[in-house]
Design a protein around this motif. Structure first.
Motif, PDB file in Angstrom:
ATOM      1  N   THR A 269       0.822  -1.218   0.000  1.00 47.50           N
ATOM      2  CA  THR A 269       0.000   0.000   0.000  1.00 47.50           C
ATOM      3  C   THR A 269       0.850   1.260   0.000  1.00 47.50           C
ATOM      4  O   THR A 269       0.310   2.363  -0.108  1.00 47.50           O
ATOM      5  CB  THR A 269      -0.923   0.038   1.241  1.00 47.50           C
ATOM      6  N   GLN A 289     -15.856  -0.597  -3.745  1.00 52.25           N
ATOM      7  CA  GLN A 289     -15.464  -0.827  -2.359  1.00 52.25           C
ATOM      8  C   GLN A 289     -15.559   0.462  -1.542  1.00 52.25           C
ATOM      9  O   GLN A 289     -16.044   0.458  -0.399  1.00 52.25           O
ATOM     10  CB  GLN A 289     -14.023  -1.360  -2.312  1.00 52.25           C
ATOM     11  N   ASN A 408      -6.991  -1.663   2.394  1.00 53.59           N
ATOM     12  CA  ASN A 408      -7.392  -2.260   1.116  1.00 53.59           C
ATOM     13  C   ASN A 408      -7.316  -1.323  -0.079  1.00 53.59           C
ATOM     14  O   ASN A 408      -7.743  -1.691  -1.174  1.00 53.59           O
ATOM     15  CB  ASN A 408      -8.825  -2.803   1.225  1.00 53.59           C
ATOM     16  N   LEU A 470     -14.922  -8.314  -2.327  1.00 54.00           N
ATOM     17  CA  LEU A 470     -13.479  -8.495  -2.169  1.00 54.00           C
ATOM     18  C   LEU A 470     -13.065  -9.941  -2.403  1.00 54.00           C
ATOM     19  O   LEU A 470     -11.983 -10.201  -2.943  1.00 54.00           O
ATOM     20  CB  LEU A 470     -13.048  -8.039  -0.766  1.00 54.00           C
ATOM     21  N   ARG A 473     -12.823 -10.413  -6.144  1.00 55.65           N
ATOM     22  CA  ARG A 473     -11.609  -9.788  -6.686  1.00 55.65           C
ATOM     23  C   ARG A 473     -10.376 -10.653  -6.426  1.00 55.65           C
ATOM     24  O   ARG A 473      -9.530 -10.836  -7.312  1.00 55.65           O
ATOM     25  CB  ARG A 473     -11.414  -8.409  -6.065  1.00 55.65           C
ATOM     26  N   ASN A 474     -10.256 -11.160  -5.209  1.00 60.41           N
ATOM     27  CA  ASN A 474      -9.095 -11.994  -4.885  1.00 60.41           C
ATOM     28  C   ASN A 474      -9.063 -13.267  -5.726  1.00 60.41           C
ATOM     29  O   ASN A 474      -8.000 -13.702  -6.184  1.00 60.41           O
ATOM     30  CB  ASN A 474      -9.088 -12.354  -3.395  1.00 60.41           C
ATOM     31  N   ASP A 500      -4.142  -0.427  -5.940  1.00 60.71           N
ATOM     32  CA  ASP A 500      -4.515  -1.839  -5.868  1.00 60.71           C
ATOM     33  C   ASP A 500      -5.042  -2.340  -7.210  1.00 60.71           C
ATOM     34  O   ASP A 500      -4.928  -3.536  -7.515  1.00 60.71           O
ATOM     35  CB  ASP A 500      -5.559  -2.059  -4.768  1.00 60.71           C
ATOM     36  N   ARG A 507      -3.600  -8.223  -2.744  1.00 57.56           N
ATOM     37  CA  ARG A 507      -4.732  -9.021  -2.329  1.00 57.56           C
ATOM     38  C   ARG A 507      -5.492  -8.272  -1.239  1.00 57.56           C
ATOM     39  O   ARG A 507      -4.903  -7.694  -0.329  1.00 57.56           O
ATOM     40  CB  ARG A 507      -4.304 -10.401  -1.813  1.00 57.56           C
ATOM     41  N   TYR A 508      -6.810  -8.315  -1.340  1.00 56.42           N
ATOM     42  CA  TYR A 508      -7.664  -7.581  -0.401  1.00 56.42           C
ATOM     43  C   TYR A 508      -7.868  -8.373   0.880  1.00 56.42           C
ATOM     44  O   TYR A 508      -7.981  -9.607   0.855  1.00 56.42           O
ATOM     45  CB  TYR A 508      -9.017  -7.280  -1.041  1.00 56.42           C
TER      46      TYR A 508
END
Length: 510
Positions: A269, A289, A408, A470, A473-474, A500, A507-508
């Motif tokens: 991040t 999100q 995230n 989430l 998405r992962n 991201d 990865r969230y």
């Protein structure tokens, strides 16, 4: 310079940026490692040294957490000075109506709404620690000035300015936690300082109980003068001891700073970047999100806006003694500490259960508001008190929701924007909440109870929706990584200020 680090082309703007001490495609942490020659092998060796990592995290805790916790305790007490004063002689002394009192509660968050994002940008562009500390001194001064007011108009102006100066505290603290700790460590650390709302509720009630014995001046004026003086002294302490960021922190050695930066890279991040990137702002605005968290926080703080400002008036409906009202509020602070620390501890210790905790900790709130709404207040005073105490569990869900953007959202500008949007919802909810508690319904406040029930139920659905988003998405990223043979980004890319969406390795956290 390692072989994977990008070398700037001679004569380009990037080369000039490096000579000036700014690299626009690296965050400040990446620039620090680049300038001091830390290779990926050296960084990995430091990360593998577990005793060294534990000792460093313990040292960061000792330096940062007392400052954050102390500030948050005072912020809660100072913000609640209005509610404490209303129990005593504020309304009669200033000739205010209950409706005007509701507007004082909302005016604070109108100011918060106006000032929060500009403060956030200023903190990113300049020195975060100094921005926070100067505002602590300023809001303490504003509290003392409030004691001179004698009408609603004067109180409204001071309340607005108080909101201006308190606005950067929570979003900046969330950014500080996101900067100094790994993603697994962040929820509990955020919980530690946010639980100080409960500590503030207990200390504030005890302080107010003591101040309530004063006979020489109006009790509400004494409350504002004493609390303001304490806050100014604390703000001066903050100016000397709160670091602006990892890179400029004076109490850490070179190798310790490198290890802290390396640890922050684990979450991909970034650390800090003083460059505003407009495409990252756009990306934050189109990320679902962010909007789920926006509405989750909006509903949460609609609950809070009513509960925080009218809770003590609900208790006052059970007893006519102002001092007894203050004393009965003390257990509520202890309950709040329990809710926040237990929930954030679980979220830190057990992998990917944050959204579950966000939903689960709304159950006591739903139960509490139903009891408060339906139990007869005259014959079930103990039951009403118990419902008031357990209703505050929603605060744990808020802490995790406020922490989500720092966890995230990658890319410093995107993360800052996400934090700002969530705090816009925070302000809007606190503006709306007090107006659901109608004066003619005191002390039952049936409309307020219905609004709390609707908001908390909606939050459960939003928490589940966020988890589904989430998780999907992962799974897509895991599938894409498998198809591409699992190739990662270069070291230079890992140090870059990527969002991201841009980083396939991100990865969230669920």
């Amino acid at each position: 310079m390692s072989e994977t680090t990008k070398k700037p082309v001679e004569g380009t703007s990037e080369e000039k940026d490096i000579q000036a001490g700014i690299i626009t495609d690296l965050d400040e942490g990446g620039l620090f490692l680049h300038e001091h020659g830390f290779t990926s092998e050296t960084i990995q060796a430091m990360l593998d040294d577990e005793p060294r990592n534990k000792a460093l995290v313990h040292r960061v805790d000792l330096i940062l957490l007392p400052l954050l916790a102390g500030t948050y305790t005072l912020q809660y007490i100072d913000k609640s000075a209005l509610a404490y004063s209303a129990v005593f002689d504020l309304l009669t002394s200033t000739h205010m109506s209950s409706n005007e009192y509701s507007w004082l509660a909302s005016i604070f968050y109108f100011a918060y709404l106006v000032a929060e994002y500009p403060w956030n940008v200023l903190a990113q562009r300049t020195r975060l620690g100094k921005v926070v500390s100067a505002n602590v001194v300023a809001w303490g001064s504003m509290l003392m000035i409030t004691a001179a007011c004698s009408s609603f108009n004067g109180m409204a102006i001071c309340r607005f300015l108080l909101g201006i100066f308190e606005a950067p505290i929570t979003p900046c603290f969330m950014m500080i936690v996101g900067m100094w700790y790994t993603r697994a460590q962040q929820p509990f650390r955020a919980g530690v300082f946010y639980s100080c709302n409960g500590v503030g509720a207990m200390i504030g009630s005890l302080l107010t109980f003591g101040i309530g014995q004063i006979k020489t001046i109006a009790v509400w004026r004494a409350i504002y003068l004493i609390l303001g003086g304490i806050t100014i002294l604390w703000g001066i302490v903050m100016l000397f001891f709160l670091p602006d960021d990892i890179v400029s922190a004076k109490r850490f050695k070179l190798e310790e700073k490198a290890l802290l930066i390396a640890r922050s890279r684990l979450g991909r991040t970034g650390v800090i970047n003083h460059h505003i990137k407009w495409y990252q702002i756009r990306e934050a605005l189109v990320d679902p999100q962010v909007w789920i968290l926006f509405f989750f926080t909006l509903f949460n703080e609609t609950i809070n806006g009513g509960y925080a400002n009218f809770g003590k008036l609900i208790i006052k409906g059970l007893t006519n003694d102002p001092l007894e009202t203050v004393a009965l509020g003390i257990p509520q602070g202890a309950f709040q500490v329990f809710w926040i620390l237990s929930g954030t501890f679980l979220a830190s210790r057990i992998r990917n259960i944050r959204t579950y905790v966000m939903a689960l900790y709304l159950a006591p709130t739903i139960t509490g508001v139903c009891l408060m709404w339906k139990l007869p207040h005259e014959s079930h005073k103990v039951g009403i008190l118990f419902s008031y105490y357990i209703l505050g569990a929603y605060v744990c869900s808020l802490v995790l929701a406020l922490q989500m953007p720092a966890t995230n959202l990658a890319g410093y500008t995107k993360r800052s924007t996400g934090v700002a949007l969530v705090f816009l919802a925070y302000c809007a909810g606190n503006i709306i909440g007090p107006h659901a508690f109608l004066a003619r319904e005191a002390p039952l406040y049936q409309t307020g109870c219905k609004v709390i029930l609707a908001c908390s139920s909606s939050q459960v659905a939003l928490a589940i929706g966020l988890r589904l988003l989430l998780t999907r998405r992962n799974k897509k990223r895991d599938a894409a990584a498998g198809n591409e043979g699992g190739e990662g980004l270069s070291q230079a890319d890992e140090l870059s200020d990527l969002t991201d969406f841009e980083n396939p390795n991100f990865r969230y956290v669920l």
